[in-house]
Design an enzyme around this catalytic site. Sequence first.
Site, short mmCIF file in Angstrom:
data_model
loop_
_atom_site.label_atom_id
_atom_site.label_comp_id
_atom_site.label_asym_id
_atom_site.label_seq_id
_atom_site.Cartn_x
_atom_site.Cartn_y
_atom_site.Cartn_z
N GLY A 201 0.84 -1.19 0.00
CA GLY A 201 0.00 0.00 0.00
C GLY A 201 0.88 1.24 0.00
O GLY A 201 1.95 1.26 -0.57
N CYS A 202 0.43 2.26 0.67
CA CYS A 202 1.15 3.52 0.72
C CYS A 202 2.51 3.33 1.39
O CYS A 202 2.61 2.77 2.47
CB CYS A 202 0.32 4.53 1.52
#
Length: 179
Positions: A14-15
């Site tokens: 993800g981020c």
Amino acid sequence: METNNLEVATFGGGCFWCTEAVFQEVKGVEKVVSGYSGGNAPGKPTYREICSGLTGHAEVIQITYDPSVISYEYILLIFMTTHDPTTLNRQGADRGTQYRSVIYYHNEKQKASAELVKDQVAKYYEDPIITEISPLDVFYEAEAEHQNYYRENQAQGYCSFVITPKLTKLRKLHAEKLK
């Protein structure tokens, strides 16, 4: 400390602000660098290009760690339990191929370990794990404003609502391995 005994691992969960913050807490991790990997766009991509989803790159972190303090397998366990490895191209509200769950291995030993840990943790998830396991081709370091993001922006909304809960989960699950 001698640096020639250090090893490198590269993950996307993800981020990269989230995964960077997680691994900055782990004993034996010497350095965490946010960046991009896994795409096919020519040249070094920018954050704006990555966010478009058109480069094929994932937001990743590259971890330099001391295997005499923490094993690659335990680093994988932390990775697999601090993000959702069952969602395709998504982590929470972040959506797109740049947010995919991926382990980029640096050698065949890392590949075998990644496959083993993925299989071991699968029984703890209701849905199948979709984490990609691929060889690392190239790693591009992200722009300076994306390095140490959580440490420098804890009051920012994304940090307090997304990253802080991840760190709380990390502390609960892996307290003995933290700095």
